[in-house]
Design a protein around this motif. Structure first.
Motif, PDB file in Angstrom:
ATOM      1  N   MET A  99       1.154  -0.679  -6.920  1.00  0.00           N
ATOM      2  CA  MET A  99       0.398  -1.179  -5.771  1.00  0.00           C
ATOM      3  C   MET A  99      -0.797  -0.241  -5.578  1.00  0.00           C
ATOM      4  SD  MET A  99       2.531   1.300  -4.724  1.00  0.00           S
ATOM      5  CE  MET A  99       4.063   0.376  -4.826  1.00  0.00           C
ATOM      6  N   PRO A 100      -1.781  -0.626  -4.785  1.00  0.00           N
ATOM      7  CA  PRO A 100      -2.857   0.307  -4.471  1.00  0.00           C
ATOM      8  C   PRO A 100      -2.273   1.561  -3.827  1.00  0.00           C
ATOM      9  CG  PRO A 100      -3.462  -1.913  -3.800  1.00  0.00           C
ATOM     10  CD  PRO A 100      -2.014  -1.964  -4.190  1.00  0.00           C
ATOM     11  N   ALA A 101      -2.660   2.727  -4.325  1.00  0.00           N
ATOM     12  CA  ALA A 101      -2.062   3.981  -3.852  1.00  0.00           C
ATOM     13  C   ALA A 101      -3.132   5.051  -3.729  1.00  0.00           C
ATOM     14  CB  ALA A 101      -0.964   4.435  -4.822  1.00  0.00           C
ATOM     15  N   VAL A 102      -3.076   5.808  -2.645  1.00  0.00           N
ATOM     16  CA  VAL A 102      -4.068   6.854  -2.419  1.00  0.00           C
ATOM     17  C   VAL A 102      -3.415   8.110  -1.875  1.00  0.00           C
ATOM     18  CG1 VAL A 102      -5.783   5.075  -1.860  1.00  0.00           C
ATOM     19  CG2 VAL A 102      -4.609   6.261   0.001  1.00  0.00           C
ATOM     20  N   VAL A 112       1.952  12.098  -7.858  1.00  0.00           N
ATOM     21  CA  VAL A 112       2.543  11.279  -6.806  1.00  0.00           C
ATOM     22  C   VAL A 112       1.995   9.857  -6.833  1.00  0.00           C
ATOM     23  CG1 VAL A 112       0.848  11.804  -4.995  1.00  0.00           C
ATOM     24  CG2 VAL A 112       3.236  11.328  -4.368  1.00  0.00           C
ATOM     25  N   LEU A 113       0.829   9.650  -7.449  1.00  0.00           N
ATOM     26  CA  LEU A 113       0.244   8.310  -7.522  1.00  0.00           C
ATOM     27  C   LEU A 113       0.494   7.613  -8.853  1.00  0.00           C
ATOM     28  CD1 LEU A 113      -3.255   8.970  -5.881  1.00  0.00           C
ATOM     29  CD2 LEU A 113      -1.097   8.365  -4.766  1.00  0.00           C
ATOM     30  N   ALA A 114       0.937   8.373  -9.843  1.00  0.00           N
ATOM     31  CA  ALA A 114       1.161   7.777 -11.162  1.00  0.00           C
ATOM     32  C   ALA A 114       2.270   6.732 -11.098  1.00  0.00           C
ATOM     33  CB  ALA A 114       1.529   8.868 -12.168  1.00  0.00           C
ATOM     34  N   ARG A 115       2.123   5.697 -11.895  1.00  0.00           N
ATOM     35  CA  ARG A 115       3.097   4.611 -12.006  1.00  0.00           C
ATOM     36  C   ARG A 115       3.230   3.770 -10.741  1.00  0.00           C
ATOM     37  NH1 ARG A 115       7.573   8.349 -15.036  1.00  0.00           N
ATOM     38  NH2 ARG A 115       6.794   8.132 -17.157  1.00  0.00           N
ATOM     39  N   ALA A 116       2.233   3.824  -9.888  1.00  0.00           N
ATOM     40  CA  ALA A 116       2.280   3.013  -8.669  1.00  0.00           C
ATOM     41  C   ALA A 116       2.051   1.549  -9.004  1.00  0.00           C
ATOM     42  CB  ALA A 116       1.219   3.483  -7.677  1.00  0.00           C
ATOM     43  N   PHE A 166      -8.164  10.417  -2.694  1.00  0.00           N
ATOM     44  CA  PHE A 166      -8.030  10.374  -4.144  1.00  0.00           C
ATOM     45  C   PHE A 166      -7.227   9.176  -4.619  1.00  0.00           C
ATOM     46  CE2 PHE A 166      -8.695  14.690  -2.828  1.00  0.00           C
ATOM     47  CZ  PHE A 166      -9.624  15.181  -3.744  1.00  0.00           C
ATOM     48  N   VAL A 167      -7.593   8.692  -5.791  1.00  0.00           N
ATOM     49  CA  VAL A 167      -6.829   7.653  -6.473  1.00  0.00           C
ATOM     50  C   VAL A 167      -6.427   8.203  -7.832  1.00  0.00           C
ATOM     51  CG1 VAL A 167      -8.087   5.830  -5.276  1.00  0.00           C
ATOM     52  CG2 VAL A 167      -8.835   6.556  -7.553  1.00  0.00           C
ATOM     53  N   SER A 168      -5.456   7.576  -8.447  1.00  0.00           N
ATOM     54  CA  SER A 168      -4.984   8.026  -9.740  1.00  0.00           C
ATOM     55  C   SER A 168      -6.035   7.754 -10.809  1.00  0.00           C
ATOM     56  CB  SER A 168      -3.679   7.306 -10.119  1.00  0.00           C
ATOM     57  OG  SER A 168      -3.204   7.764 -11.364  1.00  0.00           O
ATOM     58  N   LEU A 174       0.840  -1.191   0.000  1.00  0.00           N
ATOM     59  CA  LEU A 174       0.000   0.000   0.000  1.00  0.00           C
ATOM     60  C   LEU A 174       0.876   1.242   0.000  1.00  0.00           C
ATOM     61  CD1 LEU A 174      -2.859  -0.562   2.644  1.00  0.00           C
ATOM     62  CD2 LEU A 174      -3.126  -0.412   0.165  1.00  0.00           C
ATOM     63  N   PHE A 175       0.376   2.297  -0.621  1.00  0.00           N
ATOM     64  CA  PHE A 175       1.029   3.601  -0.580  1.00  0.00           C
ATOM     65  C   PHE A 175      -0.023   4.608  -0.166  1.00  0.00           C
ATOM     66  CE2 PHE A 175       1.973   7.720  -2.488  1.00  0.00           C
ATOM     67  CZ  PHE A 175       3.333   7.897  -2.214  1.00  0.00           C
TER      68      PHE A 175
END
Length: 259
Positions: free
Chosen positions: A214-217, A208-212, A125-127, A100-101
């Protein structure tokens, strides 16, 4: 005969005690990268008394401690008042193969917004790609890119001053959209349980969420443009409640994926 049985029993136990390891230490590790938004010369949003970068760091440090106490492995993008380029934050999460991020931020309404002081609440927010006329938050959060060297090279030509270039970020692969939304919903659920105003889960073109991988918020824990929420986020009690909400959401997500 008894000796043979005892020796066989020891052999069964041996793998768990080599080098002092127990069976629990061999269990899969659940890793969370906690990102305190902004930092250094990038103050983020400003309240009457507080800076976004400072509150984000305090909450992030407390969240890290609480998650570690619950057996979660935590990696932080920053532990001091330091500026970290956005691509390095998610790059670190990819490097450590995080599960997770979560990026922690404070919200703010524009100075010319009517009733700005009365607007309160939390949102996560999510990407993704929202409408171009609904990108105020993305524009503000992505403005940190301008403080980086070679930002166009690092973000595939993306210019945070040009709303139309957000399509670049929206086209980046987001294979974890469903999981990210699920985690975001858990966060907002915990906020609601604490009596916070729920402004929902949204998709935005956030660098900051691009190219994650893993699940990132990115979660906005309150509005610094609201005097009451600024006071809440500055207080030890408010920060403890926010951290508990985020920690509960992480644990609930961890249980849902059974890792």
């Amino acid at each position: 005969m008894i000796k043979s049985i005892f020796q066989a029993f020891l052999l069964l136990l041996l793998p768990n005690f080599i080098l002092g390891e127990s069976s629990e230490s061999l269990a899969p590790t659940f890793t969370v990268v906690v990102d305190a938004g902004h930092g250094g010369h990038d103050s983020g949003a400003l309240g009457k008394y507080a800076k976004e970068k400072d509150i984000a760091l305090k909450v992030a440090l407390k969240l890290s401690s609480q998650l570690k106490a619950k057996g979660v492995k935590v990696v932080m993008t920053r532990t001091t008042d330091k500026f970290i380029p956005l691509y390095e934050r998610i790059g670190l999460a990819n490097k450590v193969k995080a599960d997770l991020f979560i990026s922690i931020h404070c919200n703010s309404m524009p100075l010319n917004k009517r009733n700005r002081a009365s607007i309160r609440g939390t949102e996560t927010f999510v990407s993704g790609f929202g409408r171009l006329d609904e990108q105020d938050i993305a524009l503000r959060e992505n403005a940190s890119i301008l403080l980086e060297k070679d930002y166009k090279k690092n973000y595939a030509g993306y210019d945070p001053r040009d709303p139309e270039s957000y399509i670049i970020l929206s086209l980046m692969k987001n294979a974890y959209r469903t999981q990210s939304i699920s985690f975001s919903s858990l966060i907002q659920k915990e906020y609601r349980k604490s009596g916070r105003i729920d402004r929902g889960v949204h998709e935005k073109s956030l660098a900051v969420l691009a190219r994650a991988a893993m699940p990132a918020v990115l979660t906005e824990i309150g509005f610094l443009s609201s005097p009451s929420e600024e006071e809440y986020m500055r207080s030890a009690e408010g920060q403890t409640e926010i951290v508990t909400d985020l920690s509960n959401a992480v644990i609930a997500y961890k249980k849902s994926v059974k890792k």
